[in-house]
Design an enzyme around this catalytic site. Structure first.
Site, short mmCIF file in Angstrom:
data_model
loop_
_atom_site.label_atom_id
_atom_site.label_comp_id
_atom_site.label_asym_id
_atom_site.label_seq_id
_atom_site.Cartn_x
_atom_site.Cartn_y
_atom_site.Cartn_z
N ARG A 181 3.52 23.03 -20.34
CA ARG A 181 2.43 23.71 -21.03
C ARG A 181 1.83 24.77 -20.10
O ARG A 181 1.78 24.59 -18.88
CB ARG A 181 1.34 22.72 -21.44
CG ARG A 181 0.24 23.37 -22.28
CD ARG A 181 -0.98 22.49 -22.47
NE ARG A 181 -2.00 23.22 -23.22
CZ ARG A 181 -3.27 22.85 -23.33
NH1 ARG A 181 -3.69 21.74 -22.75
NH2 ARG A 181 -4.13 23.58 -24.02
N HIS A 182 1.36 25.86 -20.68
CA HIS A 182 0.72 26.90 -19.88
C HIS A 182 -0.45 26.35 -19.07
O HIS A 182 -1.01 25.29 -19.37
CB HIS A 182 0.21 28.04 -20.78
CG HIS A 182 -0.76 27.58 -21.82
ND1 HIS A 182 -2.08 27.29 -21.54
CD2 HIS A 182 -0.61 27.34 -23.15
CE1 HIS A 182 -2.70 26.90 -22.63
NE2 HIS A 182 -1.83 26.92 -23.63
N GLY A 183 -0.84 27.09 -18.05
CA GLY A 183 -1.96 26.67 -17.21
C GLY A 183 -3.31 26.93 -17.87
O GLY A 183 -3.40 27.33 -19.04
N GLY A 238 5.59 26.43 -22.86
CA GLY A 238 5.06 26.42 -24.21
C GLY A 238 3.61 25.98 -24.26
O GLY A 238 2.80 26.32 -23.39
N ALA A 276 -1.28 22.69 -18.06
CA ALA A 276 -0.17 22.59 -17.11
C ALA A 276 0.60 21.27 -17.23
O ALA A 276 1.38 20.92 -16.34
CB ALA A 276 -0.65 22.77 -15.66
#
Length: 487
Positions: free
Chosen positions: A88-90, A369, A412
């Site tokens: 997952r994005h930060g 994602g 994250a």
């Protein structure tokens, strides 16, 4: 003479002036928002999908770049030959929609201050007045973009994984890294920051080049994998755009638990209770989380709520995730079949290449994602499923639920598949084994307390998904006389 790793930097075609302008623009936006030393709040465990990664892995607070090796990780004669990671994005900014709601609440508090002169009936300065004067620093351009803390999340994750799996993240493999990303800027930027972390691993102290100039190249956008939910007509029609699909979320907003919070917050902020609604309460709660995560500041917004309030608001967020991304409707998870199958196609290819004594063409696959990417996939695999569904009416019964989104998919968050080849295997089946890690901790199998599986056994357990789950069929809209399935 020490030779540099091959082709780590390609010749740049961008003029120096353009690069300098881009750098200055970037610094202008993020330099005043540099993350500070971690600040804690008693509310931190309850922020749901807005939870900081270090609140799930508190050991990172003392050494965010040092790898922590789970004692359950395989070692000895079993060697990792491939790693497939879904990340997952930060940490990100609030969305424009959330910022507009915060402005609405802030305006409500300022209007209250103008009516009563900014003080309470006792003449003391109350929390509502403090919040009315608290700087509202969020701007429309932020709209869910990755913050500097989010880039730091990714760089540090890269350093830890490279240290934990040095053979896979070797310089020789650098050019064979494969990166896939959602088209959302926060995911693209997360992938770029991860690559910068790897550069730091290979070249300590040297500033990284532009991602476009790195040998492996920038992440490749693939929304059919990373945003599969946007490409599933059945999900879009029966869940995303269905006004009744989130019935339990809306019912809980008007239930007794939320009504109690309305009254408490109205009294605390000295505003009419009728001026408040669940959306404004949530945005106040999440503003506490954003200030903590982005700036390392415990703002007065955190003082509006106590732990009992936080638990209720966490449940409200979990209800939404459960019914929209988790077990609430079968299509939520079945829409992720393509992504699940893609992961196993990578693993299959690595097994085949190893059996033929060929080099592994893609030893590391990194896919960037969203929480909405990870939750359906984990549900498809059978993880974090409670005996009873989460509803608007069983809050107390679900106090010890497994499905807590903040503990599963914080910023994250990562789900990692590690394929091992074991030299001293007695049978061909025993040669290849798989472990999964969630947020860098070994994840027991969904169907067993074991932490490692023969690859063949894992495939057999998920045979239905791998062989029978066809996205084109799963996502096809039912006939007019059919109804959606609800669990």
């Amino acid at each position: 003479m020490i030779r540099a790793p091959r082709c780590l930097l390609r010749t740049s075609v961008a003029p120096a002036a353009a690069l300098a302008a881009a750098l200055l623009s970037s610094l202008a936006r993020c330099s005043f928002l540099e993350p500070r030393d971690p600040v804690d709040s008693s509310l931190s465990p309850y922020f749901g999908t807005k939870t900081r990664y270090e609140d799930v892995n508190p050991g990172l607070l003392s050494g965010p770049e040092a790898p922590w090796r789970d004692p359950e990780l395989l070692e000895g004669t079993c060697t990792p030959v491939q790693l497939v990671a879904l990340i997952r994005h930060g940490t990100r900014y609030p969305t424009a929609k959330q910022i507009r709601k915060l402005r609405q609440l802030h305006g409500l508090l300022q209007a209250r201050g103008s009516r009563d002169g900014g003080g309470s009936s006792t003449g003391s300065r109350d929390l509502g007045a403090a919040l009315a004067d608290w700087p509202l620093w969020y701007a429309d351009w932020m709209d869910g973009q990755l913050v500097e803390k989010g880039r730091q999340d990714m760089r540090q994750l890269a350093l830890r994984l490279a240290s934990l799996f040095p053979a896979l993240f070797s310089r020789e493999n650098y050019g064979r890294l494969r990166l896939i990303t959602s088209s959302k800027h926060r995911c693209v930027d997360s992938g770029a920051a991860f690559l910068q972390g790897l550069w730091q691993h290979y070249h300590p102290g040297l500033p990284p080049p532009d991602v476009a100039d790195m040998e492996c190249g920038p992440p490749r956008v693939n929304d059919k994998l990373m945003r599969f939910f946007d490409h599933c007509e059945k999900f879009l029609t029966e869940v995303e755009k269905n006004a009744t699909a989130l019935y339990h979320v809306e019912a809980f907003k008007t239930g007794p638990e939320m009504q109690n919070i309305f009254k408490k917050v109205a009294a605390t902020l000295q505003v009419p209770v009728n001026d408040l609604n669940a959306d404004l309460i949530q945005v106040a709660f999440f503003t506490c989380s954003f200030d903590l995560a982005i700036k390392g500041v415990k703002s007065p917004w955190c003082d509006v709520f106590d732990i009992d309030d936080a638990k209720v608001l966490e449940y409200l967020n979990d209800l939404k995730q459960y019914w929209k991304r988790g077990y609430g409707y079968t299509i939520n998870s079945r829409s992720s079949c393509t992504l699940f199958q893609d992961i196993f196609q990578h693993l299959d290819k690595a097994v085949e290449q190893k059996q033929r004594s060929q080099p592994i063409s893609s030893p590391v696959i990194l896919q960037f994602g969203h929480a909405e990417t990870l939750l359906p996939l984990l549900s498809l695999m059978g993880y974090f499923k409670d005996k009873e569904p989460l509803t608007a009416y069983n809050y107390k019964e679900q106090m010890h639920r497994k499905f807590r989104s903040g503990h599963i998919v914080p910023y994250a968050s990562n789900l990692i598949f590690v394929l091992y080849h074991c030299e001293n295997a007695k049978t061909p089946k025993e040669q290849f084994r798989v472990q999964m890690l969630l947020n860098e901790k070994v994840l027991p199998l969904a169907y067993s307390p074991e932490t490692v599986s023969f690859y063949e056994d894992l495939k057999n357990h998920y045979k239905d998904i791998l062989q029978s789950c066809q996205t084109s069929e799963e996502c096809e809209l039912a006939k007019a006389n059919s109804t959606s399935d609800e669990l």
